[in-house]
Write a protein that holds these residues in place. Structure first.
Motif, PDB file in Angstrom:
ATOM      1  N   PHE A 414      87.983  68.173  49.850  1.00 46.09           N
ATOM      2  CA  PHE A 414      87.226  68.072  50.745  1.00 46.09           C
ATOM      3  C   PHE A 414      86.546  69.526  50.896  1.00 46.09           C
ATOM      4  CE2 PHE A 414      87.749  63.870  49.407  1.00 46.09           C
ATOM      5  CZ  PHE A 414      86.440  63.668  49.821  1.00 46.09           C
ATOM      6  N   ALA A 415      87.557  70.784  51.095  1.00 46.97           N
ATOM      7  CA  ALA A 415      87.251  71.753  51.392  1.00 46.97           C
ATOM      8  C   ALA A 415      86.116  72.446  51.629  1.00 46.97           C
ATOM      9  CB  ALA A 415      89.072  72.794  51.208  1.00 46.97           C
ATOM     10  N   ALA A 431      89.945  85.135  62.765  1.00 49.45           N
ATOM     11  CA  ALA A 431      90.147  84.341  61.460  1.00 49.45           C
ATOM     12  C   ALA A 431      89.641  83.029  61.425  1.00 49.45           C
ATOM     13  CB  ALA A 431      91.823  84.657  60.874  1.00 49.45           C
ATOM     14  N   SER A 432      89.607  83.050  59.846  1.00 44.51           N
ATOM     15  CA  SER A 432      89.352  81.280  59.645  1.00 44.51           C
ATOM     16  C   SER A 432      90.527  80.914  59.418  1.00 44.51           C
ATOM     17  CB  SER A 432      88.332  80.278  59.166  1.00 44.51           C
ATOM     18  OG  SER A 432      88.071  80.005  57.544  1.00 44.51           O
ATOM     19  N   VAL A 433      90.801  79.020  59.548  1.00 49.25           N
ATOM     20  CA  VAL A 433      91.893  78.928  59.481  1.00 49.25           C
ATOM     21  C   VAL A 433      91.490  78.110  57.502  1.00 49.25           C
ATOM     22  CG1 VAL A 433      92.340  76.447  59.502  1.00 49.25           C
ATOM     23  CG2 VAL A 433      91.781  77.243  61.353  1.00 49.25           C
ATOM     24  N   ASN A 434      90.602  77.921  57.281  1.00 45.98           N
ATOM     25  CA  ASN A 434      90.319  77.373  55.648  1.00 45.98           C
ATOM     26  C   ASN A 434      90.230  79.242  54.738  1.00 45.98           C
ATOM     27  OD1 ASN A 434      89.431  76.448  53.433  1.00 45.98           O
ATOM     28  ND2 ASN A 434      87.544  76.255  53.934  1.00 45.98           N
ATOM     29  N   ASP A 435      91.124  79.153  54.211  1.00 48.21           N
ATOM     30  CA  ASP A 435      91.319  80.244  53.340  1.00 48.21           C
ATOM     31  C   ASP A 435      90.092  80.508  52.140  1.00 48.21           C
ATOM     32  OD1 ASP A 435      93.629  81.221  54.620  1.00 48.21           O
ATOM     33  OD2 ASP A 435      94.861  80.364  53.347  1.00 48.21           O
ATOM     34  N   GLY A 436      89.663  79.426  51.480  1.00 51.28           N
ATOM     35  CA  GLY A 436      88.586  79.802  51.398  1.00 51.28           C
ATOM     36  C   GLY A 436      87.138  80.022  51.138  1.00 51.28           C
ATOM     37  N   PRO A 437      86.317  79.780  50.730  1.00 49.47           N
ATOM     38  CA  PRO A 437      84.671  80.056  51.053  1.00 49.47           C
ATOM     39  C   PRO A 437      84.990  78.951  51.700  1.00 49.47           C
ATOM     40  CG  PRO A 437      84.659  79.263  48.663  1.00 49.47           C
ATOM     41  CD  PRO A 437      86.570  79.070  49.128  1.00 49.47           C
ATOM     42  N   ALA A 438      83.945  79.181  53.268  1.00 52.57           N
ATOM     43  CA  ALA A 438      83.727  78.395  54.049  1.00 52.57           C
ATOM     44  C   ALA A 438      81.800  77.405  53.891  1.00 52.57           C
ATOM     45  CB  ALA A 438      84.059  77.874  55.495  1.00 52.57           C
ATOM     46  N   VAL A 439      81.610  77.071  54.298  1.00 47.99           N
ATOM     47  CA  VAL A 439      79.689  76.400  54.536  1.00 47.99           C
ATOM     48  C   VAL A 439      79.537  76.609  55.746  1.00 47.99           C
ATOM     49  CG1 VAL A 439      79.031  74.936  53.073  1.00 47.99           C
ATOM     50  CG2 VAL A 439      80.021  75.241  52.183  1.00 47.99           C
ATOM     51  N   HIS A 440      78.567  77.185  56.544  1.00 54.13           N
ATOM     52  CA  HIS A 440      77.593  76.932  57.520  1.00 54.13           C
ATOM     53  C   HIS A 440      76.502  75.619  57.049  1.00 54.13           C
ATOM     54  CE1 HIS A 440      75.404  78.793  60.953  1.00 54.13           C
ATOM     55  NE2 HIS A 440      76.108  77.504  61.268  1.00 54.13           N
ATOM     56  N   PHE A 441      76.851  74.455  58.076  1.00 52.98           N
ATOM     57  CA  PHE A 441      75.711  73.883  57.605  1.00 52.98           C
ATOM     58  C   PHE A 441      74.574  73.949  58.863  1.00 52.98           C
ATOM     59  CE2 PHE A 441      77.179  71.138  54.710  1.00 52.98           C
ATOM     60  CZ  PHE A 441      78.680  70.607  54.370  1.00 52.98           C
ATOM     61  N   GLU A 442      73.494  74.383  58.623  1.00 51.04           N
ATOM     62  CA  GLU A 442      72.549  74.676  59.362  1.00 51.04           C
ATOM     63  C   GLU A 442      72.034  73.368  59.972  1.00 51.04           C
ATOM     64  OE1 GLU A 442      71.776  77.043  60.698  1.00 51.04           O
ATOM     65  OE2 GLU A 442      73.044  79.057  58.852  1.00 51.04           O
ATOM     66  N   ARG A 443      72.212  72.001  59.705  1.00 57.19           N
ATOM     67  CA  ARG A 443      71.884  70.851  59.871  1.00 57.19           C
ATOM     68  C   ARG A 443      72.450  69.518  59.016  1.00 57.19           C
ATOM     69  NH1 ARG A 443      69.355  67.082  57.001  1.00 57.19           N
ATOM     70  NH2 ARG A 443      69.747  67.055  54.108  1.00 57.19           N
ATOM     71  N   LEU A 444      72.153  68.558  59.984  1.00 59.47           N
ATOM     72  CA  LEU A 444      73.351  67.455  59.848  1.00 59.47           C
ATOM     73  C   LEU A 444      72.338  66.771  59.417  1.00 59.47           C
ATOM     74  CD1 LEU A 444      75.289  65.219  60.497  1.00 59.47           C
ATOM     75  CD2 LEU A 444      74.727  64.830  62.621  1.00 59.47           C
ATOM     76  N   ASP A 445      72.825  65.648  58.056  1.00 57.35           N
ATOM     77  CA  ASP A 445      72.311  64.475  57.297  1.00 57.35           C
ATOM     78  C   ASP A 445      72.170  63.789  58.135  1.00 57.35           C
ATOM     79  OD1 ASP A 445      72.970  65.877  53.788  1.00 57.35           O
ATOM     80  OD2 ASP A 445      71.762  66.805  55.050  1.00 57.35           O
ATOM     81  N   GLY A 446      71.703  62.317  57.506  1.00 58.72           N
ATOM     82  CA  GLY A 446      71.386  61.642  58.299  1.00 58.72           C
ATOM     83  C   GLY A 446      72.482  60.331  57.597  1.00 58.72           C
ATOM     84  N   ASP A 447      72.235  58.996  58.329  1.00 55.22           N
ATOM     85  CA  ASP A 447      73.751  58.574  58.264  1.00 55.22           C
ATOM     86  C   ASP A 447      73.618  58.021  56.620  1.00 55.22           C
ATOM     87  OD1 ASP A 447      74.443  56.373  60.993  1.00 55.22           O
ATOM     88  OD2 ASP A 447      74.400  57.929  60.529  1.00 55.22           O
ATOM     89  N   ALA A 448      74.309  58.724  55.493  1.00 54.94           N
ATOM     90  CA  ALA A 448      74.376  58.291  54.079  1.00 54.94           C
ATOM     91  C   ALA A 448      74.979  57.741  53.803  1.00 54.94           C
ATOM     92  CB  ALA A 448      73.741  59.691  53.518  1.00 54.94           C
ATOM     93  N   GLY A 449      74.478  56.680  52.741  1.00 55.82           N
ATOM     94  CA  GLY A 449      75.745  56.426  51.701  1.00 55.82           C
ATOM     95  C   GLY A 449      76.389  54.532  52.274  1.00 55.82           C
ATOM     96  N   THR A 450      76.702  54.142  51.180  1.00 55.38           N
ATOM     97  CA  THR A 450      77.404  52.916  52.064  1.00 55.38           C
ATOM     98  C   THR A 450      78.728  52.917  52.084  1.00 55.38           C
ATOM     99  OG1 THR A 450      78.526  52.896  49.556  1.00 55.38           O
ATOM    100  CG2 THR A 450      75.449  51.614  50.287  1.00 55.38           C
ATOM    101  N   GLU A 451      79.518  52.548  52.954  1.00 52.92           N
ATOM    102  CA  GLU A 451      80.775  51.876  53.266  1.00 52.92           C
ATOM    103  C   GLU A 451      81.689  51.651  52.526  1.00 52.92           C
ATOM    104  OE1 GLU A 451      80.853  49.433  56.670  1.00 52.92           O
ATOM    105  OE2 GLU A 451      78.782  49.058  57.327  1.00 52.92           O
ATOM    106  N   GLY A 452      82.818  52.456  52.937  1.00 47.14           N
ATOM    107  CA  GLY A 452      84.076  52.830  51.599  1.00 47.14           C
ATOM    108  C   GLY A 452      84.812  51.434  51.871  1.00 47.14           C
TER     109      GLY A 452
END
Length: 452
Positions: A414-415, A431-452
């Motif tokens: 889930f990097a 320097a970013s901890v993550n060597d791979g490409p990082a995503v900048h989230f401009e907003r936060l999604d609401g509570d989605a999905g069901t409980e695992g």
């Protein structure tokens, strides 16, 4: 053959079938076995042993004074009256036990029943009995048929689940142990080496890694623990100097979010529109003592700066989408007043087996004395078992076994969800901890999905 005889035969056949299939049913369907066979048998034991059990534990009260009994009854050849025993209510089953309420007799206190709990467990042939007080004059007696902490089973998690909510283990009641940062935003986790503290952090990180949150690590032992999750961390501080800068950047982040909420005239980030709501940040501090131990004046200034920043984050963060999880092998007042002040802001507490009583006292002593006693009784062979407490009460629990390899694999998988927060990256050296490409989230999604 009449109808009653036929019913008896059918009942006998069904009972015989259940007894023969009982062991296999218990292994494959433990809940069904308990409801069909275990619970009825346990209920009969409670009914059969209640009066002698109360008398043997000193919880029965004589109906009349001794002289009245001798002169009025025994002298006339009548048997003496049976002593009064506390009345119990309807016995209700649970997934792995049962519970019922008991009305106290005059002069009795709940502590009398707490002392009798081991005797109840032996007489009823159950794993454990716990006594609590829901209201004055009444005690709640709950029994567990088996130890659910012996082999906790991790649920199969198909989705990210509800935001900031992770099932990390199982409670002694058999229910899932859930850490919900929306309900209890800040946590203190303590435990000696090989007590299960790292396993709990692995389970928490593995659950949060699947969600759209930013994970920030502070590991002043050179990053030996948290660097395993580097692909999923937005920033990682590996020494105290970096930690002070990173914590300062996090405080600035809270102030920026505070201004955002003030401009929108809302009391927290959850009141912002989706397009303006910032990504939540979970700060994980491993080995808290390393931030507070000092050897000279310069280190003292660093330690004080780190403590002040942590306290500010804990005070302001919950409403602004910043959550703190602080862990350590030893946490005591000898580390300085900053630790005690920080402890007051950490509403969730988890105490594994500890090497010194002061750490258990720091974790649980101000919340519940019974929880403190339970934590101090955790044996060395009970690795993973912990006592968790909050303002709502306490419970024994055990985290799911999530190895470092498993947690590292989840972090890699889930990097791509790792948000890039430039001000935090700059604080730890640019320097970013993550060597791979990082995503900048401009907003936060609401509570989605069901409980695992």
């Amino acid at each position: 053959m009449n109808l009653s005889a036929s019913l008896l035969v059918v009942a006998a056949v069904l009972a015989s079938g259940l007894l023969i299939a009982g062991p296999a049913l218990r292994r494959r369907y433990p809940v069904a076995w308990w409801l069909c066979l275990g619970f009825p048998a346990a209920s009969l034991r409670v009914v059969r042993t209640w009066r002698p059990l109360m008398a043997g534990c000193g919880l029965a009260v004589s109906r009349k004074a001794a002289l009245t009994v001798v002169s009025g009854l025994v002298g006339n050849g009548a048997p003496p009256p049976q002593p009064r025993v506390p009345r119990y209510g309807f016995i209700r089953p649970t997934r792995g036990g049962f519970w019922f309420l008991v009305r106290l007799l005059p002069g009795q206190v709940p502590e009398d029943f707490v002392k009798a709990a081991p005797a109840m467990a032996h007489d009823w042939e159950v794993h454990a009995v716990r006594v609590t007080t829901p209201k004055p004059g009444v005690v709640h007696i709950s029994a567990l048929a088996a130890d659910p902490l012996k082999e906790p089973r991790a649920p199969k998690q198909r989705t990210a689940g509800r935001l900031l909510r992770v099932a990390v283990g199982v409670l002694e009641s058999g229910a899932q142990w859930v850490i919900d940062l929306r309900e209890v935003p800040h946590w203190l986790i303590v435990g000696a080496t090989r007590s299960g503290k790292s396993t709990l952090i692995n389970a928490l990180v593995a659950g949060l890694a699947r969600q759209r949150v930013a994970l920030v690590g502070i590991d002043c032992k050179g990053g030996m623990e948290l660097s395993l999750y580097a692909p999923r961390l937005s920033a990682l501080a590996t020494n105290r100097a970096q930690a002070v800068k990173l914590l300062g950047a996090l405080v600035d982040l809270t102030l920026d979010r505070m201004a955002l909420c003030r401009a929108a005239r809302v009391r927290n980030v959850w009141g912002l529109p989706d397009e303006k709501r910032p990504v939540p940040v979970v700060v994980i501090v491993d080995e808290l003592a390393e931030l507070f131990l000092v050897a000279n004046r310069s280190e003292k200034d660093e330690a004080q700066a780190a403590a002040t920043a942590l306290i500010r984050i804990a005070q302001l963060g919950a409403a602004l989408g910043l959550y703190l999880v602080a862990a350590g092998q030893r946490v005591g007042s000898d580390l300085g007043p900053g630790v005690t002040a920080l402890r007051a802001q950490l509403g969730g507490r988890v105490c594994h087996r500890v090497a010194d009583p002061g750490t258990a006292e720091m974790a649980l002593g101000d919340l519940n004395p019974d929880a403190l006693i339970a934590a101090q009784s955790i044996a060395p062979e009970e690795a993973g078992t912990a006592v968790l407490a909050s303002a709502d009460g306490w419970d024994r629990a055990r985290s799911h076994l999530v190895s470092e390899t498993d947690a590292e694999a989840v972090a890699e998988e889930f990097a791509h969800l790792t948000p890039c927060i430039p001000e935090l990256v700059e604080a730890v050296g640019g320097a970013s901890v993550n060597d791979g490409p990082a995503v900048h989230f401009e907003r936060l999604d609401g509570d989605a999905g069901t409980e695992g």
